[in-house]
Scaffold this motif. Structure first.
Motif, PDB file in Angstrom:
ATOM      1  N   LYS A   1      -2.881  -2.922  16.566  1.00 15.23           N
ATOM      2  CA  LYS A   1      -2.529  -4.342  16.742  1.00 15.23           C
ATOM      3  C   LYS A   1      -2.210  -4.559  18.219  1.00 15.23           C
ATOM      4  CE  LYS A   1       1.541  -5.578  15.377  1.00 15.23           C
ATOM      5  NZ  LYS A   1       2.184  -5.859  16.706  1.00 15.23           N
TER       6      LYS A   1
ATOM      7  N   GLY B   1       0.881 -10.249  18.547  1.00 12.86           N
ATOM      8  CA  GLY B   1       1.476 -10.859  17.372  1.00 12.86           C
ATOM      9  C   GLY B   1       2.267  -9.886  16.512  1.00 12.86           C
ATOM     10  N   ASP B   2       2.759 -10.413  15.396  1.00 12.35           N
ATOM     11  CA  ASP B   2       3.599  -9.629  14.486  1.00 12.35           C
ATOM     12  C   ASP B   2       3.015  -9.635  13.079  1.00 12.35           C
ATOM     13  OD1 ASP B   2       5.694  -9.020  16.371  1.00 12.35           O
ATOM     14  OD2 ASP B   2       6.317 -11.113  16.209  1.00 12.35           O
TER      15      ASP B   2
ATOM     16  N   HIS C   1       3.873  -8.311   8.836  1.00  9.67           N
ATOM     17  CA  HIS C   1       4.854  -7.821   7.860  1.00  9.67           C
ATOM     18  C   HIS C   1       4.171  -6.699   7.101  1.00  9.67           C
ATOM     19  CE1 HIS C   1       7.060  -7.853   3.968  1.00  9.67           C
ATOM     20  NE2 HIS C   1       8.095  -8.003   4.772  1.00  9.67           N
TER      21      HIS C   1
ATOM     22  N   SER D   1      -0.601  -5.008   5.558  1.00  5.94           N
ATOM     23  CA  SER D   1      -0.045  -5.789   6.661  1.00  5.94           C
ATOM     24  C   SER D   1      -0.446  -7.249   6.531  1.00  5.94           C
ATOM     25  CB  SER D   1      -0.526  -5.243   8.012  1.00  5.94           C
ATOM     26  OG  SER D   1       0.012  -3.957   8.253  1.00  5.94           O
TER      27      SER D   1
ATOM     28  N   ILE E   1      -2.252 -13.165  15.250  1.00  2.00           N
ATOM     29  CA  ILE E   1      -2.255 -11.770  15.661  1.00  2.00           C
ATOM     30  C   ILE E   1      -3.643 -11.398  16.146  1.00  2.00           C
ATOM     31  CG2 ILE E   1      -0.505 -11.234  13.911  1.00  2.00           C
ATOM     32  CD1 ILE E   1      -2.763  -9.587  12.467  1.00  2.00           C
TER      33      ILE E   1
END
Length: 358
Positions: A320, A323-324, A326, A348, A354
Motif C-alpha cells: 500500500k 491512504g489507510d 482496515h 483489507s 488508497i
C-alpha cells in the motif's frame, strides 16, 4: 490448650481501616498474589471483577495504584490481588520486593463496573491476556462457588504456557463441571515441554474454533489495549452485537459508567464511499468501504494471487503506497510487513482513497 477463636466482625470492611497483608503466593516469574484481611475481622463486600486502590509507601513518597481483585466475594474473609511487574511498574515492583505478611497499608474501594453481575446472561465468553486474567478469575470463582456454574468459555492468551496465571486452579474447576470450557493460546511453547493447546496470536479463525457460538455469548474482555482492540475488530468483522461487549483495561480501570471511555474504533461503514488506485496498472476504481481490495481488483479485471480469503495464507500480500485500510487478518502477515506498508488484499477494506502496487 484451648483453640484461639478468630475475631470475625458482623460488619463489612470500609476503607477507613488499614488492610493487613496476610499471605503472599508466588504465581510465576514476576507475578504474585497478595492476600489481605481487615484486622478488625470485617468481611469484604464487592462484585466479582471490581478493583481496589492501594496506597504504597515507595521511595520518594506514597503513590496510589489500582489492582483488580482476583479473589471472589463468595469468600468474604479476605481479598487478594494478583500483580505482574512490568519494566515501569514502580508500585508493583515495590510490592514484590518489600511488602511482607503483617504489614499494613491504606486501601480504597472496592470500585468498578466490570462485572458479570451487571450483565446477566445464559452464556459468557471471557477473553483475556496476561494479567488481564484477574477479573475473569474472580468471576469464574464466584460462578464455581455459587453451585450453579453457568456456561462460560474462557479464552486466555499468554506468551508461554508457564506464564498462564491460575492455570492449575482453572483446570481444577473445569475438570469438575461441564459448564466451564478453557481455551488457551500461547505465542511459543516452553522449552522441552509439549503443548497441546493453540499456538499463535488470537485470531478470527481461532476464536471461531474456541467458541463457535460466540454470537450467543456476553463477552467480557481484559488485557492490554492493543489486544482488546484486536478482539473488538474480530468481533465487529464477525457480526457480533457490540452492545453485549464489555472491557476493562488493567492499565486504567473504570470506576463508574460516566467515566467509561467511548470506544471509537475505525471500521468500514456500509454505504460509505471509497476509491482504490491500482498504481502499477493505472486503474482507479470507486467502491465502498465494506469492499475488500481483492474483490475490487477482481471486479476491475486485475489479478492479485490469493488463496484462503481469510487473511491466513498471506498469498495476497501487496504494498500500500497511500491512504489507510482496515485490516483484520488471521496471522498471514507479520508486524514488520505491516509497518513497511504491506496489506493482505483479501481482508483489507479501503478507508477513503488508497493506492496499492498492483
Amino acid at each position: 490448650m484451648p483453640k484461639q477463636r478468630m475475631n470475625w466482625s458482623a460488619e463489612p470492611w470500609n476503607d477507613s481501616e488499614l488492610l493487613e497483608c496476610a499471605m503472599i503466593v508466588p504465581e510465576n516469574g514476576d507475578t504474585a498474589s497478595f492476600t489481605f484481611r481487615a484486622p478488625s475481622g470485617a468481611w469484604f463486600d464487592y462484585q466479582p471483577g471490581q478493583f481496589v486502590t492501594l496506597e504504597l509507601p515507595v521511595k520518594g513518597g506514597p503513590i496510589q495504584r489500582t489492582y483488580t481483585i482476583s479473589s471472589s466475594p463468595s469468600r468474604p474473609l479476605s481479598i487478594s490481588i494478583t500483580v505482574k511487574a512490568q519494566s515501569t511498574s514502580e508500585g508493583t515492583r515495590w510490592m514484590l520486593d518489600h511488602l511482607k505478611p503483617g504489614m499494613k497499608i491504606k486501601a480504597y474501594g472496592p470500585s468498578g463496573i466490570f462485572s458479570f453481575h451487571r450483565h446477566k446472561a445464559a452464556k459468557y465468553l471471557f477473553i483475556s491476556a496476561g494479567s488481564g486474567i484477574t477479573p475473569m478469575m474472580s468471576m469464574t470463582t464466584w460462578a464455581w462457588d455459587s453451585g450453579e456454574m453457568p456456561d462460560i468459555t474462557f479464552v486466555h492468551a499468554a506468551r508461554r504456557p508457564s506464564e498462564i496465571i491460575f492455570r492449575e486452579r482453572l483446570e481444577q474447576f473445569a475438570n469438575r463441571v461441564p459448564g466451564l470450557k478453557l481455551r488457551f493460546t500461547v505465542e511459543e511453547p516452553d522449552p522441552f515441554r509439549s503443548w497441546p493447546g493453540y499456538l499463535g496470536r488470537l485470531s478470527q479463525i481461532m476464536l471461531g474454533l474456541m467458541a463457535p457460538d460466540y454470537l450467543e455469548r456476553e463477552v467480557f474482555c481484559c488485557g492490554p489495549e492493543p489486544f482488546m482492540q484486536s478482539v473488538r475488530e474480530m468481533l465487529v468483522s464477525l457480526g457480533y452485537d457490540m452492545d453485549r461487549y464489555h472491557q476493562e483495561s488493567f492499565g486504567a480501570p473504570v470506576k463508574t459508567e460516566a467515566e467509561a471511555p467511548v470506544i471509537d474504533d475505525v471500521a468500514p461503514v456500509e454505504g460509505a464511499r471509497a476509491e482504490i488506485t491500482f498504481a502499477t496498472s493505472g486503474v482507479t476504481t470507486r467502491c465502498e468501504e465494506t469492499d475488500t481490495v481483492l474483490a475490487v481488483a477482481k471486479r476491475s479485471g486485475l489479478n492479485i494471487p490469493s488463496g484462503c480469503n481469510f487473511g491466513l495464507c498471506g498469498t495476497c500480500k501487496v504494498k500500500k503506497t497511500a491512504g489507510d485500510v482496515h485490516m483484520v487478518h488471521n496471522g498471514g502477515i507479520s508486524d514488520e510487513d505491516i509497518a513497511a506498508g504491506y496489506i493482505l488484499a483479501c481482508c483489507s477494506n479501503p478507508m477513503g482513497k488508497i493506492a496499492v502496487e498492483v
